[in-house]
Design a protein around this motif. Structure first.
Motif, PDB file in Angstrom:
ATOM      1  N   GLU A   1       3.744  11.786  -0.661  1.00  0.00           N
ATOM      2  CA  GLU A   1       2.678  12.743  -0.663  1.00  0.00           C
ATOM      3  C   GLU A   1       1.412  12.452  -1.298  1.00  0.00           C
ATOM      4  OE1 GLU A   1       2.429  15.448   1.070  1.00  0.00           O
ATOM      5  OE2 GLU A   1       4.697  15.667   1.667  1.00  0.00           O
ATOM      6  N   ALA A   2       1.433  11.261  -2.108  1.00  0.00           N
ATOM      7  CA  ALA A   2       0.401  10.851  -2.835  1.00  0.00           C
ATOM      8  C   ALA A   2      -0.263   9.630  -1.912  1.00  0.00           C
ATOM      9  CB  ALA A   2       0.711   9.821  -4.140  1.00  0.00           C
ATOM     10  N   LEU A   3       0.348   9.516  -0.714  1.00  0.00           N
ATOM     11  CA  LEU A   3      -0.306   8.433   0.205  1.00  0.00           C
ATOM     12  C   LEU A   3      -1.557   9.135   0.816  1.00  0.00           C
ATOM     13  CD1 LEU A   3       2.917   7.116   2.329  1.00  0.00           C
ATOM     14  CD2 LEU A   3       1.470   5.757   0.647  1.00  0.00           C
ATOM     15  N   ALA A   4      -1.664  10.489   0.720  1.00  0.00           N
ATOM     16  CA  ALA A   4      -2.988  11.189   0.976  1.00  0.00           C
ATOM     17  C   ALA A   4      -4.138  10.613   0.295  1.00  0.00           C
ATOM     18  CB  ALA A   4      -2.884  12.702   0.619  1.00  0.00           C
ATOM     19  N   ALA A   5      -4.045   9.810  -0.804  1.00  0.00           N
ATOM     20  CA  ALA A   5      -5.268   9.062  -1.585  1.00  0.00           C
ATOM     21  C   ALA A   5      -6.104   8.348  -0.549  1.00  0.00           C
ATOM     22  CB  ALA A   5      -4.467   8.091  -2.679  1.00  0.00           C
ATOM     23  N   ILE A   6      -5.260   8.056   0.691  1.00  0.00           N
ATOM     24  CA  ILE A   6      -6.108   7.311   1.759  1.00  0.00           C
ATOM     25  C   ILE A   6      -7.201   7.979   2.270  1.00  0.00           C
ATOM     26  CG2 ILE A   6      -4.695   8.326   3.792  1.00  0.00           C
ATOM     27  CD1 ILE A   6      -5.830   4.434   3.327  1.00  0.00           C
ATOM     28  N   LEU A   7      -7.264   9.156   1.785  1.00  0.00           N
ATOM     29  CA  LEU A   7      -8.394  10.196   2.254  1.00  0.00           C
ATOM     30  C   LEU A   7      -9.656  10.043   1.372  1.00  0.00           C
ATOM     31  CD1 LEU A   7      -6.542  13.335   3.383  1.00  0.00           C
ATOM     32  CD2 LEU A   7      -7.547  11.679   5.075  1.00  0.00           C
ATOM     33  N   ARG A   8      -9.637   9.366   0.252  1.00  0.00           N
ATOM     34  CA  ARG A   8     -10.621   8.980  -0.641  1.00  0.00           C
ATOM     35  C   ARG A   8     -11.370   7.975   0.006  1.00  0.00           C
ATOM     36  NH1 ARG A   8      -9.448  10.246  -6.245  1.00  0.00           N
ATOM     37  NH2 ARG A   8     -11.226   8.801  -6.618  1.00  0.00           N
ATOM     38  N   PRO A   9     -12.942   8.257   0.094  1.00  0.00           N
ATOM     39  CA  PRO A   9     -13.642   7.525   0.734  1.00  0.00           C
ATOM     40  C   PRO A   9     -13.757   5.863   0.452  1.00  0.00           C
ATOM     41  CG  PRO A   9     -14.940   9.095   0.132  1.00  0.00           C
ATOM     42  CD  PRO A   9     -13.728   9.424  -0.457  1.00  0.00           C
ATOM     43  N   GLU A  10     -13.226   5.575  -0.809  1.00  0.00           N
ATOM     44  CA  GLU A  10     -13.183   4.194  -1.218  1.00  0.00           C
ATOM     45  C   GLU A  10     -11.940   3.496  -0.761  1.00  0.00           C
ATOM     46  OE1 GLU A  10     -11.712   6.524  -4.691  1.00  0.00           O
ATOM     47  OE2 GLU A  10     -13.141   6.766  -2.955  1.00  0.00           O
ATOM     48  N   VAL A  11     -10.884   4.239  -0.503  1.00  0.00           N
ATOM     49  CA  VAL A  11      -9.360   3.699  -0.465  1.00  0.00           C
ATOM     50  C   VAL A  11      -9.207   3.408   1.251  1.00  0.00           C
ATOM     51  CG1 VAL A  11      -7.035   4.230  -0.599  1.00  0.00           C
ATOM     52  CG2 VAL A  11      -8.810   4.897  -2.262  1.00  0.00           C
ATOM     53  N   GLN A  12      -8.915   2.200   1.247  1.00  0.00           N
ATOM     54  CA  GLN A  12      -8.442   1.487   2.571  1.00  0.00           C
ATOM     55  C   GLN A  12      -7.263   1.271   2.864  1.00  0.00           C
ATOM     56  OE1 GLN A  12     -11.135  -1.281   4.392  1.00  0.00           O
ATOM     57  NE2 GLN A  12     -13.168  -0.360   3.231  1.00  0.00           N
ATOM     58  N   LEU A  13      -6.323   1.330   1.799  1.00  0.00           N
ATOM     59  CA  LEU A  13      -4.822   1.051   1.833  1.00  0.00           C
ATOM     60  C   LEU A  13      -4.128   1.693   0.626  1.00  0.00           C
ATOM     61  CD1 LEU A  13      -2.033  -0.062   2.690  1.00  0.00           C
ATOM     62  CD2 LEU A  13      -2.660  -2.236   1.223  1.00  0.00           C
ATOM     63  N   ALA A  14      -3.121   2.925   1.100  1.00  0.00           N
ATOM     64  CA  ALA A  14      -2.621   3.407   0.121  1.00  0.00           C
ATOM     65  C   ALA A  14      -0.894   3.098   0.523  1.00  0.00           C
ATOM     66  CB  ALA A  14      -2.637   5.063   0.105  1.00  0.00           C
ATOM     67  N   PHE A  15      -0.170   2.551  -0.468  1.00  0.00           N
ATOM     68  CA  PHE A  15       1.234   2.142  -0.030  1.00  0.00           C
ATOM     69  C   PHE A  15       2.061   2.752  -1.252  1.00  0.00           C
ATOM     70  CE2 PHE A  15      -0.489  -1.310  -2.415  1.00  0.00           C
ATOM     71  CZ  PHE A  15       0.335  -2.059  -3.382  1.00  0.00           C
ATOM     72  N   TRP A  16       3.418   3.198  -0.747  1.00  0.00           N
ATOM     73  CA  TRP A  16       4.545   3.826  -1.467  1.00  0.00           C
ATOM     74  C   TRP A  16       5.329   2.680  -1.925  1.00  0.00           C
ATOM     75  CZ3 TRP A  16       8.646   7.045   1.214  1.00  0.00           C
ATOM     76  CH2 TRP A  16       9.368   7.471   0.377  1.00  0.00           C
ATOM     77  N   THR A  17       5.351   2.584  -3.334  1.00  0.00           N
ATOM     78  CA  THR A  17       6.110   1.375  -3.908  1.00  0.00           C
ATOM     79  C   THR A  17       7.608   2.289  -4.003  1.00  0.00           C
ATOM     80  OG1 THR A  17       5.394   1.928  -5.864  1.00  0.00           O
ATOM     81  CG2 THR A  17       4.390   0.110  -4.700  1.00  0.00           C
ATOM     82  N   ARG A  18       8.286   2.595  -3.062  1.00  0.00           N
ATOM     83  CA  ARG A  18       9.532   3.270  -3.250  1.00  0.00           C
ATOM     84  C   ARG A  18      10.713   2.453  -3.789  1.00  0.00           C
ATOM     85  NH1 ARG A  18      10.863   4.549   2.793  1.00  0.00           N
ATOM     86  NH2 ARG A  18      12.370   6.084   1.845  1.00  0.00           N
ATOM     87  N   GLU A  19      11.729   3.008  -4.336  1.00  0.00           N
ATOM     88  CA  GLU A  19      12.831   2.145  -4.845  1.00  0.00           C
ATOM     89  C   GLU A  19      13.588   1.955  -3.406  1.00  0.00           C
ATOM     90  OE1 GLU A  19      13.852   1.344  -7.766  1.00  0.00           O
ATOM     91  OE2 GLU A  19      12.167   2.240  -8.611  1.00  0.00           O
ATOM     92  N   PRO A  20      13.882   0.507  -3.340  1.00  0.00           N
ATOM     93  CA  PRO A  20      14.793  -0.049  -2.285  1.00  0.00           C
ATOM     94  C   PRO A  20      15.950   1.014  -1.771  1.00  0.00           C
ATOM     95  CG  PRO A  20      14.203  -1.762  -3.653  1.00  0.00           C
ATOM     96  CD  PRO A  20      13.851  -0.622  -4.306  1.00  0.00           C
ATOM     97  N   ALA A  21      16.452   1.399  -2.716  1.00  0.00           N
ATOM     98  CA  ALA A  21      17.805   2.449  -2.230  1.00  0.00           C
ATOM     99  C   ALA A  21      17.433   3.611  -1.649  1.00  0.00           C
ATOM    100  CB  ALA A  21      18.603   2.698  -3.723  1.00  0.00           C
ATOM    101  N   SER A  22      16.207   3.895  -1.536  1.00  0.00           N
ATOM    102  CA  SER A  22      15.607   5.194  -0.935  1.00  0.00           C
ATOM    103  C   SER A  22      15.399   4.859   0.348  1.00  0.00           C
ATOM    104  CB  SER A  22      14.580   5.956  -1.618  1.00  0.00           C
ATOM    105  OG  SER A  22      13.485   5.189  -1.531  1.00  0.00           O
ATOM    106  N   ALA A  23      15.404   3.818   0.723  1.00  0.00           N
ATOM    107  CA  ALA A  23      15.005   3.466   2.170  1.00  0.00           C
ATOM    108  C   ALA A  23      16.154   3.222   3.060  1.00  0.00           C
ATOM    109  CB  ALA A  23      14.309   2.040   2.344  1.00  0.00           C
ATOM    110  N   PRO A  24      16.205   3.836   4.651  1.00  0.00           N
ATOM    111  CA  PRO A  24      17.239   3.475   5.274  1.00  0.00           C
ATOM    112  C   PRO A  24      17.796   1.877   5.289  1.00  0.00           C
ATOM    113  CG  PRO A  24      15.552   4.770   6.487  1.00  0.00           C
ATOM    114  CD  PRO A  24      15.117   4.050   5.077  1.00  0.00           C
ATOM    115  N   VAL A  25      18.948   1.811   5.187  1.00  0.00           N
ATOM    116  CA  VAL A  25      19.620   0.284   5.442  1.00  0.00           C
ATOM    117  C   VAL A  25      20.215  -0.009   6.690  1.00  0.00           C
ATOM    118  CG1 VAL A  25      20.969  -1.464   4.192  1.00  0.00           C
ATOM    119  CG2 VAL A  25      19.686   0.345   2.993  1.00  0.00           C
TER     120      VAL A  25
END
Length: 211
Positions: free
Chosen positions: A29-53
């Motif tokens: 949900e914190a990827l919504a930081a992309i809406l800040r005017p100065e932000v051009q990239l927001a990326f989620w540094t998730r734990e690898p185990a939480s991603a589909p394998v």
């Protein structure tokens, strides 16, 4: 569709200073930081185990069709789209379907739109090999198999960033890049990682606001 970046109802704090053009966050949900005017990239540094394998031995990539659909995230049968594209049935593909549906809903909430354009592509070449900014308001990118998207942070004097350090998203990480429609002076550019001639395959998800 024009997204109002200056008057968002999202208030999540970024992981870096407010002036950063690229910021890492620790929850989706914190990827919504992309809406800040100065932000051009927001990326989620998730734990690898939480991603589909995905098991490479269980998928014949040559038999998988690309997916390109405009969908309502609340209604889209993503698992059915995966089945129609040739993905084999099984727990890993079901998890991938849930992940894609969740990310489509997330982007729709952030962009405050009812529909999104979804692309899921099998890539075996240097697609988009030059650093660039897409001609959209914003785009969500995630790689679910193979090497992730590369990006650079540049100054206007660097003439496209030839000397800028190259960063790379990990497989499974989720990023939202601002596009050229929302930016007057690009500070973040991205590209597909060079893989031509290596035998490497990527599975890339791209989602744009549609309306």
């Amino acid at each position: 569709m024009k997204i109002d970046f200056a008057h968002s109802h999202f208030t999540h704090s970024p992981a870096k200073s407010p002036a950063a053009a690229a910021i890492a966050v620790t929850e989706p949900e914190a990827l919504a930081a992309i809406l800040r005017p100065e932000v051009q990239l927001a990326f989620w540094t998730r734990e690898p185990a939480s991603a589909p394998v995905l098991d490479p031995g269980a998928i014949d990539w040559s038999a998988i069709d690309d997916i390109a659909q405009t969908i309502d995230p609340a209604l889209a049968p993503v698992e059915a789209l995966l089945a129609d594209a040739g993905f084999p049935a099984g727990p890993a593909v079901r998890a991938l379907g849930r992940e894609i549906a969740g990310l489509a809903s997330l982007l729709a909430r952030i962009a405050r739109c009812d529909e999104v354009r979804l692309r899921l592509e099998v890539i075996e070449s240097d697609a988009c090999r030059k650093f660039h900014m897409d001609w959209v308001d914003m785009r969500l990118l995630a790689t679910f198999y193979g090497p992730g998207t590369q990006w650079i942070e540049v100054n206007a004097e660097r003439n496209g960033g030839a000397d800028a350090p190259v960063h790379q998203l990990r497989c499974g990480e989720v990023a939202i890049f601002k596009g050229r429609l929302a930016v007057q002076e690009p500070q973040i550019l991205h590209r597909s990682p060079p893989i031509t001639g290596t035998g490497v395959t990527r599975l890339l998800l791209a989602i744009d606001p549609a309306g």
